[in-house]
Design a protein around this motif. Sequence first.
Motif, PDB file in Angstrom:
ATOM      1  N   ALA A  24      -0.047  -8.850   0.502  1.00  9.46           N
ATOM      2  CA  ALA A  24       1.293  -8.080   1.102  1.00  9.46           C
ATOM      3  C   ALA A  24       0.759  -6.493  -0.146  1.00  9.46           C
ATOM      4  O   ALA A  24       1.205  -5.240   0.156  1.00  9.46           O
ATOM      5  CB  ALA A  24       2.664  -8.267   0.169  1.00  9.46           C
ATOM      6  N   VAL A  25      -0.226  -6.644  -1.066  1.00  4.70           N
ATOM      7  CA  VAL A  25      -0.404  -5.859  -2.303  1.00  4.70           C
ATOM      8  C   VAL A  25      -1.738  -4.900  -1.742  1.00  4.70           C
ATOM      9  O   VAL A  25      -1.445  -3.345  -1.064  1.00  4.70           O
ATOM     10  CB  VAL A  25      -1.126  -6.264  -3.557  1.00  4.70           C
ATOM     11  N   TYR A  26      -2.294  -5.664  -0.600  1.00  4.78           N
ATOM     12  CA  TYR A  26      -3.380  -4.079  -0.164  1.00  4.78           C
ATOM     13  C   TYR A  26      -2.781  -3.817   1.112  1.00  4.78           C
ATOM     14  O   TYR A  26      -2.894  -2.957   1.477  1.00  4.78           O
ATOM     15  CB  TYR A  26      -4.529  -5.307   1.203  1.00  4.78           C
ATOM     16  N   ASN A  27      -1.951  -4.483   1.855  1.00  8.06           N
ATOM     17  CA  ASN A  27      -0.702  -3.828   3.084  1.00  8.06           C
ATOM     18  C   ASN A  27       0.040  -2.220   2.415  1.00  8.06           C
ATOM     19  O   ASN A  27      -0.226  -1.238   3.214  1.00  8.06           O
ATOM     20  CB  ASN A  27       0.287  -4.754   3.544  1.00  8.06           C
ATOM     21  N   GLY A  28       0.853  -2.737   1.004  1.00  2.61           N
ATOM     22  CA  GLY A  28       1.185  -2.070   0.558  1.00  2.61           C
ATOM     23  C   GLY A  28       0.612   0.095   0.095  1.00  2.61           C
ATOM     24  O   GLY A  28       0.574   0.535   0.053  1.00  2.61           O
ATOM     25  N   PHE A  29      -0.821  -1.047  -0.215  1.00  2.00           N
ATOM     26  CA  PHE A  29      -1.994  -0.002  -0.630  1.00  2.00           C
ATOM     27  C   PHE A  29      -2.683   0.627   0.168  1.00  2.00           C
ATOM     28  O   PHE A  29      -3.115   2.201   0.205  1.00  2.00           O
ATOM     29  CB  PHE A  29      -2.837  -0.955  -1.595  1.00  2.00           C
ATOM     30  N   SER A  30      -2.532   0.336   1.247  1.00  3.00           N
ATOM     31  CA  SER A  30      -3.034   1.174   2.674  1.00  3.00           C
ATOM     32  C   SER A  30      -1.954   2.344   3.013  1.00  3.00           C
ATOM     33  O   SER A  30      -2.770   2.869   4.092  1.00  3.00           O
ATOM     34  CB  SER A  30      -3.433   0.137   3.796  1.00  3.00           C
ATOM     35  N   LEU A  31      -0.638   2.291   2.793  1.00  5.43           N
ATOM     36  CA  LEU A  31       0.288   3.233   3.056  1.00  5.43           C
ATOM     37  C   LEU A  31      -0.235   4.647   2.489  1.00  5.43           C
ATOM     38  O   LEU A  31       0.064   5.497   2.353  1.00  5.43           O
ATOM     39  CB  LEU A  31       1.868   2.759   2.929  1.00  5.43           C
ATOM     40  N   ASN A  32      -0.775   4.469   1.222  1.00  4.83           N
ATOM     41  CA  ASN A  32      -0.638   5.700   0.160  1.00  4.83           C
ATOM     42  C   ASN A  32      -2.337   6.861   0.527  1.00  4.83           C
ATOM     43  O   ASN A  32      -2.189   6.774   0.275  1.00  4.83           O
ATOM     44  CB  ASN A  32      -1.464   5.056  -1.241  1.00  4.83           C
ATOM     45  N   GLU A  33      -3.052   5.321   1.269  1.00  4.00           N
ATOM     46  CA  GLU A  33      -4.394   6.609   2.449  1.00  4.00           C
ATOM     47  C   GLU A  33      -4.133   6.894   3.672  1.00  4.00           C
ATOM     48  O   GLU A  33      -2.345   6.737   3.849  1.00  4.00           O
ATOM     49  CB  GLU A  33      -5.376   5.498   1.430  1.00  4.00           C
ATOM     50  N   SER A  34      -4.654   6.936   4.171  1.00  2.00           N
ATOM     51  CA  SER A  34      -5.149   7.807   5.249  1.00  2.00           C
ATOM     52  C   SER A  34      -5.875   7.604   6.332  1.00  2.00           C
ATOM     53  O   SER A  34      -6.899   7.422   5.910  1.00  2.00           O
ATOM     54  CB  SER A  34      -4.330   9.067   5.506  1.00  2.00           C
ATOM     55  N   GLY A  35      -6.651   7.862   8.078  1.00  2.00           N
ATOM     56  CA  GLY A  35      -7.016   7.827   8.431  1.00  2.00           C
ATOM     57  C   GLY A  35      -7.649   5.918   8.185  1.00  2.00           C
ATOM     58  O   GLY A  35      -7.305   5.749   8.654  1.00  2.00           O
TER      59      GLY A  35
END
Length: 479
Positions: free
Chosen positions: A231-242
Amino acid sequence: MPQKSCNCAIDRLLRQDVAYIFITGAQKQSDTPTSKNYITYTIRINDIETKRRYSEFESLRKALCHLHPTLIVPPIPEKHTLMDYAALQTRVKNDLAMIEKRKRMLQTFLNRVAGHPELGRDHVFHRFLESGVVWSDVLHSPPLSVLPKNPLQMVVSKDPSIQSRSAVLSGNLIPIPPPAYPLKSPDPRFEESEKFTFRIANYMSNNLDKSQRKVIRRLGELANDYAELGAVYNGFSLNESGSLANGIEKIGQAVDASYTETANMVTSLEGEFSEPIQEHSQFAHIIKEVLRFRHRKHAQVEMIEDMLQSKMETLDMLQDMESEARRLEHALSGNDASTNEVDDSQQSVDNDDPFARNVDHRSHPRRAAKTWSRPMRMVNAVGHSLQGMIDVDPEATRRNQIGKTKDAMEVLQEALDIARKDLAGASSELQEELDRFQKEKIRDLRDMLIAYAKIHIRYCQKNLESWQEARAEVEKIQI
């Protein structure tokens, strides 16, 4: 030799190769008079279905142990774990894993009994599986209702020559040895079996089972950590792009896959490895109890031998006393007769010789015999009076004791003959049972180890696939 089949409907089903007993459900029910909740398990074999609660499984196992004390009756789940069902109603309602575990272990118990060459043919077991049978009625009807409380008071071997004489061992004269009775001449085979079984039981309980439970608990904790990390990684991915966001998201998915596969591995290890280990740990303790019973059966033979020897010594003593009493009686009666003859002879002389009447008889040597006989008769009379005060008829009492001792010796000798044959038959049957179980244990351990390896291989393969996909996605990240 397996016992004769009863040929009932359940018996015929169990003799089919495809027959398998399933526990298809577990339902919470309430006892109306006491308002207590309990779980009933639905048992199904072919098209026959019945419901039993845990206490009935427990009483079935106790009944089989009582009927067959030299056989290794499979274990059931420990009672304190099943009592959680009544204590934690909310947990029971939601914890399907716990319910499934209990169903699996009770199902294994039933199928192990069914596959046993002796237990599977027992009609008491068949009645447990029959639909519409009130189990309490079975417990209070033959053969269970006519069994002695202690199995040492009955013939346990299958020897037909002593089967009908089982009542002899339940007599008041027959000793019941304590569990810790030291054997004078133990059988080396079973002495070694006891040592080996005690060692295996301790090792499986204190090492293998404990370590395996610890591993499963930590794997469960790891699975929970993976779930949180994903869940932490999935949330982290929302802060990045591309491509970076895609790479981080793929790592999160791989971690989620690790959570799923770890949880699956925990479930598989519990069902295919941990539960069988727990079961065989219980088996080791069951074998200890069976060997202890055989130990006490052997002790019973030795105690009967000692009692019979003691009775023989008592009989010899009583017979010696009887012989001595007769000898003394004969001697005393002979002494009285001799004294009377002397008195009669002296009286005749006195009557015939008028001068002899004035002779001082105290100086006559024959007078001494008469003088000594009177005190002897007085002592004899006093002795008989004292004996009469102690025992009205000591001779009759002594002979009665001799008769009772002989009767006891006859009972003990018959019991000794039966006990020796029973011990020999029980020892032979127990050795066959141990050999059968050893083969079954080897097969079970082989299956467990193969399952253990397959579970880890599957776990590694699934994780490898997930992380290979994650790696491919990460390599697409543009720098």
